[in-house]
Scaffold this motif. Sequence first.
Motif, PDB file in Angstrom:
ATOM      1  N   ARG A 231       1.157  -8.761 -48.964  1.00  0.00           N
ATOM      2  CA  ARG A 231       0.547  -8.073 -47.907  1.00  0.00           C
ATOM      3  C   ARG A 231      -1.013  -8.665 -47.847  1.00  0.00           C
ATOM      4  NH1 ARG A 231       0.012  -3.292 -47.559  1.00  0.00           N
ATOM      5  NH2 ARG A 231       1.437  -2.755 -49.241  1.00  0.00           N
ATOM      6  N   GLN A 232      -1.776  -8.498 -49.061  1.00  0.00           N
ATOM      7  CA  GLN A 232      -2.854  -8.816 -49.517  1.00  0.00           C
ATOM      8  C   GLN A 232      -2.899 -10.350 -49.294  1.00  0.00           C
ATOM      9  OE1 GLN A 232      -4.522  -8.479 -53.397  1.00  0.00           O
ATOM     10  NE2 GLN A 232      -6.505  -8.196 -52.859  1.00  0.00           N
TER      11      GLN A 232
ATOM     12  N   PHE B 231      -2.756 -11.073 -45.481  1.00  0.00           N
ATOM     13  CA  PHE B 231      -4.067 -10.568 -44.938  1.00  0.00           C
ATOM     14  C   PHE B 231      -5.367 -11.401 -45.147  1.00  0.00           C
ATOM     15  CE2 PHE B 231      -7.853  -7.927 -44.915  1.00  0.00           C
ATOM     16  CZ  PHE B 231      -7.805  -7.156 -44.010  1.00  0.00           C
TER      17      PHE B 231
ATOM     18  N   ASP C 187      -4.729 -14.561 -43.322  1.00  0.00           N
ATOM     19  CA  ASP C 187      -5.002 -14.473 -41.575  1.00  0.00           C
ATOM     20  C   ASP C 187      -6.296 -14.181 -41.263  1.00  0.00           C
ATOM     21  OD1 ASP C 187      -2.239 -14.472 -41.289  1.00  0.00           O
ATOM     22  OD2 ASP C 187      -1.487 -12.115 -41.455  1.00  0.00           O
TER      23      ASP C 187
ATOM     24  N   LEU D 189     -11.694  -5.370 -40.046  1.00  0.00           N
ATOM     25  CA  LEU D 189     -11.203  -5.770 -41.456  1.00  0.00           C
ATOM     26  C   LEU D 189     -11.663  -4.803 -42.637  1.00  0.00           C
ATOM     27  CD1 LEU D 189     -11.685  -9.547 -41.410  1.00  0.00           C
ATOM     28  CD2 LEU D 189      -9.560  -8.240 -41.189  1.00  0.00           C
TER      29      LEU D 189
ATOM     30  N   ARG E  81      -0.853  -6.555 -38.907  1.00  0.00           N
ATOM     31  CA  ARG E  81      -2.192  -7.030 -38.739  1.00  0.00           C
ATOM     32  C   ARG E  81      -2.115  -8.355 -38.262  1.00  0.00           C
ATOM     33  NH1 ARG E  81      -4.095  -4.688 -44.376  1.00  0.00           N
ATOM     34  NH2 ARG E  81      -3.964  -2.496 -44.126  1.00  0.00           N
TER      35      ARG E  81
ATOM     36  N   LEU F 210      -5.663  -6.802 -34.453  1.00  0.00           N
ATOM     37  CA  LEU F 210      -5.963  -5.770 -35.366  1.00  0.00           C
ATOM     38  C   LEU F 210      -6.025  -4.234 -34.873  1.00  0.00           C
ATOM     39  CD1 LEU F 210      -8.797  -7.358 -37.786  1.00  0.00           C
ATOM     40  CD2 LEU F 210      -6.284  -6.932 -38.182  1.00  0.00           C
TER      41      LEU F 210
END
Length: 531
Positions: free
Chosen positions: A303-304, A307, A310, A359, A464, A481
């Motif tokens: 996910r990091q 993220f 993205d 963010l 996200r 977001l």
Amino acid sequence: MADRTRPAGGRRTPPLLRRLPAQLRTALVAGLAALVLAGAAAWWFQGYVYDTVYQESVQRAAEESRRLADQAVSGWKEAHGSPPGPYLQIDRTGRVVAGAGGAPDLVGLPELLPPPPPGPPRGWAVGGPSESTVRLGDVDEHDRARFHLPDGSLPSSSDGFPDKPALLAHEEAHYLAHRAVRVIARPLVIPRGKCEHPTEPDGSCRSTLYVLVPPYVAEYVSDALTLPLAAGVPAAALVVAATAWATGRRSLRPVEAIRREVAEITDSSLERRVPVPEGRDSIRALAETTNTTLDRLEDAVDRQRRFTADAAHELRSPLAALRYQLETALDHPDSIDPNEALRGALDTTRRIHGLTEDLLLLARPDRPAPHSLVDVAGLIGELASEYRYMGHPVTLASTPDQAPVRGDGRQLHRLLRNLLDNAVRHARTTVVLDVTDDGRTTTVDVHNDGTTLTPDECERVFARFTRLDEARDREAGGSGLGLAIARDIAQRHRGTLTARPSEPGPGTTFTLRVPTAAPDPGARTAANPAP
């Protein structure tokens, strides 16, 4: 500063033990425990054997005392065989009538013996035996020169001592001195004519026969066990320690396998998992927990990475636009209006700033929200009025007078605004708000009559940087977001945020559920926090 290596007040392990491996510490503890337990068991067993053998000697002496009593009744004229032990015969006046073994050589023995038992029944010469325990005194040494050598020791009976029975009796007295021994007492009635010193008017003698029971056999058997037990107890402790060592080493093999596997896992091999042993024990639980943690770690890293990718992708477009605007203004100063270029750059900068703030909000740790009292019904009413004032088709279907919840008013305000922004962006004709409170849960429904989302999209929309195709094609599309931030805020308030297709009719309904708080009469409810 508090010691972080151990709990406050905890016991500190000795430094020597801390340096030893765990299996060796286990083996040492098991060996010491076995040594103590085996030693206690050996001590008890030796004492039990001593008591059992000595009790058998007492029973045998009680049986043999009958034969000795019959000899005493005959005036010792029919004496035959060896006595069962040292004895004394004392008449009713306290006179010592007869004695043998080491009993006559003990100082004050008649005074130490128990009182005479009741006499035998009428017509009987010997009564039943009675038992008692007596602690004997010193040895009578009035004739010391006779039995002792010049150095104070006793001569050997094999050295040609002239009175061997007397020497053996004196040796026995030394053995019995200061010991607690059992005594068998039998009452006697010696008929007239067979006693030298009558104690009764009819010429008979009443006396008591006391037989001492030395613990020769019990001590011999007990001493014979000393060497085997002294050797067996340490040997048993060593066997237990060795078994504990081997068992601990074998039991820790899965732990070592887990350690090796975890040590080899890097950020490029997060898909690896530790081996899970077959046994249903704590090590299997440790392996399963480790694999579960690795699953979460792999998911978090994925996910990091997504993220980060993205975020870089979302920031690239506004940054490229800002660069283009600035470069164009610099390259064509005559054809570009500076004010217009600066306004465009400012709008782009504001977009970048808003994206950066979003963010940062998502990157903060998931800490619980503050516990201020917030009126969700008041927030919904004010937001509905604001959006209607801006010309958006927002309708408030129903709302209670108050819907108090515990939390952060600013965060809840942003959550509801994000939901309304999303609903207004996708609605065709109207947005309907509905607030209910059942006393335990406050529920907010935000319905828009736009395109109906599929069940898969109803969950994916909270990811996200997710913008569905329709939103990407629209100039008013968001950063992707808003709903992710809204769900994050809901979870921080111990609530939920879900989406579902509206029934009946087109559109999608977003539902927020948060625990209702009991109103505090003395507290002021926050209804319109600054955004």
